[in-house]
Design an enzyme around this catalytic site. Structure first.
Site, PDB file in Angstrom:
ATOM      1  N   HIS A   1      -5.787  10.567  -4.160  1.00  4.59           N
ATOM      2  CA  HIS A   1      -4.796  11.638  -4.331  1.00  4.59           C
ATOM      3  C   HIS A   1      -5.373  12.911  -3.731  1.00  4.59           C
ATOM      4  O   HIS A   1      -6.513  13.286  -4.034  1.00  4.59           O
ATOM      5  CB  HIS A   1      -4.492  11.843  -5.816  1.00  4.59           C
TER       6      HIS A   1
ATOM      7  N   ARG B   1       2.611  21.200  -5.250  1.00  5.39           N
ATOM      8  CA  ARG B   1       2.983  21.392  -3.840  1.00  5.39           C
ATOM      9  C   ARG B   1       4.486  21.302  -3.659  1.00  5.39           C
ATOM     10  O   ARG B   1       5.077  22.003  -2.842  1.00  5.39           O
ATOM     11  CB  ARG B   1       2.281  20.347  -2.970  1.00  5.39           C
TER      12      ARG B   1
END
Length: 549
Positions: free
Chosen positions: A325, A345
């Protein structure tokens, strides 16, 4: 070390550059890469493409598959039990044994009962507590195409593209087709997804997706889903045995899987469970720490199910790829490796180097995003060093409130906000430092769209099952995966259990595995499954005595 609002002075110098460039970056996003640019970046910088880190599996039905050395070590280890272990005394005799008490296991047990099995003859055996799992720790959300402007077909294309078109299409078709049904089921059970003032789902974007279809419960979606699933399992009266991992599967006279040997972690006694059908839902392998990466995974994620299934003859698929990740916490040291959800994000936070510059589109697929972070810290030398030796890049979290209004971070990311505030870092004011962390097992045990492996009596679901995500999973498809294939495996296993009865129990496959190890020239004292990771250092082991007290 003196800290200024959570960060040392050396890191504050870089934060000043981030603050200086922020006004000009608002509303300006780094362009997405072309397919050729992504491929070149992955080949050069992603850990999956580092040839020296892998070796081929030397025996068995998936002989020749390239595996990271840490994972190959598990398969090339000796079983924990002898072939002549006495299995004649049956401690539990059930229709369905579910191995693993996370999301997939709980869903499978629920749907097996819904399909007609007596809950008194369904047993969940789990290594730690019921719910101790990656499912519970999942933060960002669950994907489902349930809006007029979206469709399962569009979802299918996103999943296939994210997996570099190596996914098995039949499994992806099942995943995306069942997704709206799963959300409706959750609603009936009482999962509290985020909704707007009109009562409509709030659906956010994720990396590599073409539509906003991420359903969330703030930033603790997995915990919320598991809260409801565990309640439902208890309401149905499904039995759960905790702190009892499976250390070997059992077969019968015909070579069909017929239960398992469990180990009671408190008494160290073994127990024999005979079952007409067995569903393996042991989760992932983060605690194996592939290529020495930290991990987001829970303490029991040691890849046990892969080894157990392989020993009885199941095939493996896509285990050459694991997911790093992109946004694991890199500072402070106490949080190293913990997950920073992609939702940050998705809400507009930009990745930045030490000069406060954007260097990658924030919502590239996870493998591409992670490779870009590694390149920035390595080849380009533009990462931010920390006092504990880890390098990272900034995630400009304050942009979330600037883009969506004050209070958004506290409302949408309350768990993350509190986590950072424990260390004096206010993510509404300062960026947070991130670096890739081992997150997900992309591949696993090969199975059909109902979770059935090539070994009769053995079904799989959840992270231990492979083929769905190809070489890279997109955000929000793991919570969906364990619900879809947990449900399908539970229904299929219930049908199998009603039509098959196990024969005499046997561990003949253990003797056969030992033979394959010898013929492959593998001499080792390693054993598997590993059950729990060992974090004792050299100094502790030098003073360790294995004596009863």
């Amino acid at each position: 070390m003196e800290l200024i609002n959570g960060y040392p002075a050396s890191m504050r110098e870089s934060i000043a550059l981030v603050e200086r460039t922020r006004p000009a970056r608002l509303g300006r996003t780094f362009p997405a890469m072309s397919l050729d640019e992504r491929k070149a970046l992955l080949l050069a910088h992603h850990p999956d493409y580092q040839a020296h880190a892998k070796r081929p599996l030397r025996f068995g039905p998936s002989k020749g598959m390239l595996l990271n050395h840490e994972l190959a070590d598990l398969f090339e280890a000796r079983p924990l039990v002898r072939p002549d272990l006495d299995v004649s005394t049956i401690d539990a005799d059930v229709d369905l044994l579910v191995i693993g008490g996370g999301g997939a296991g709980t869903v499978a047990a629920i749907w097996a009962v819904q399909s007609g099995l007596d809950p008194a003859r369904v047993l969940i055996a789990t290594k730690l507590r019921h719910g101790d799992s990656n499912s519970t720790m999942a933060q960002g959300g669950i994907q489902a195409a349930d809006r007029p402007e979206d469709s399962p077909v569009q979802h299918f294309l996103d999943v296939m593209g994210g997996g570099h078109f190596t996914n098995r299409p039949d499994l992806v078709r099942a995943l995306v087709s069942d997704a709206p049904l799963i959300i409706q089921w959750h609603e009936r059970l009482g999962v509290m997804y985020d909704k707007d003032s009109q009562g409509r789902f709030v659906e956010n974007p994720g990396g590599g997706t073409s539509r906003n279809r991420m359903h969330s419960a703030r930033d603790y979606t997995g915990l919320e889903i598991m809260r409801v699933l565990r309640d439902e399992a208890r309401n149905l009266g499904i039995r759960v045995i905790e702190f009892s991992p499976a250390i070997e599967l059992l077969c019968d006279d015909w070579g069909h899987v017929a239960g398992a040997v469990l180990l009671n972690l408190e008494t160290r006694r073994y127990h024999i469970v005979r079952a007409a059908a067995t569903v393996l839902t042991t989760g992932g392998l983060g605690r194996v720490h592939i290529q020495r990466f930290p991990t987001t995974n829970h303490y029991g994620a040691t890849g046990d199910g892969l080894v157990l299934a392989y020993r009885v003859g199941a095939e493996l698929v896509d285990l050459d790829a694991v997911q790093y990740h992109p946004t694991g916490a890199a500072f402070p040291a106490q949080m190293a490796g913990l997950l920073i959800t992609e939702k940050v994000r998705g809400l507009g936070a930009q990745p930045l180097n030490r000069l406060g510059e954007q260097f990658v589109f924030p919502l590239e697929p996870r493998d591409v995003e992670a490779a870009a972070f590694i390149r920035e810290c390595g080849e380009r030398g533009l990462g931010i060093p920390t006092p504990h030796g880890i390098c990272g890049v900034w995630l400009d979290a304050p942009m979330v409130d600037l883009l969506h209004g004050p209070g958004t971070i506290r409302a949408a990311l309350p768990a993350m906000y509190r986590m950072y505030m424990r260390f004096g870092i206010d993510m509404t004011r300062d960026p947070i430092l991130v670096f890739p962390t081992l997150h997900y097992q992309n591949g696993g045990v090969a199975a059909d769209e109902h979770g059935a492996t090539r070994v009769p009596g053995l079904f799989v679901a959840g992270e231990v099952m492979g083929g769905i995500h190809g070489k890279n999973r997109l955000m929000g498809n793991s919570l969906l995966d364990f619900n879809v294939f947990g449900r399908r495996a539970g229904i299929a296993a219930a049908h199998y259990a009603r039509t098959h009865r196990p024969g005499r129990l046997s561990l003949a496959h253990v003797a056969e595995y030992e033979r394959m190890l010898r013929e492959a020239g593998i001499e080792t004292t390693r054993t598997a499954p590993r059950i729990l990771p060992d974090y004792r250092g050299k100094e502790a082991l030098e003073r360790y005595l294995d004596v009863p007290v």
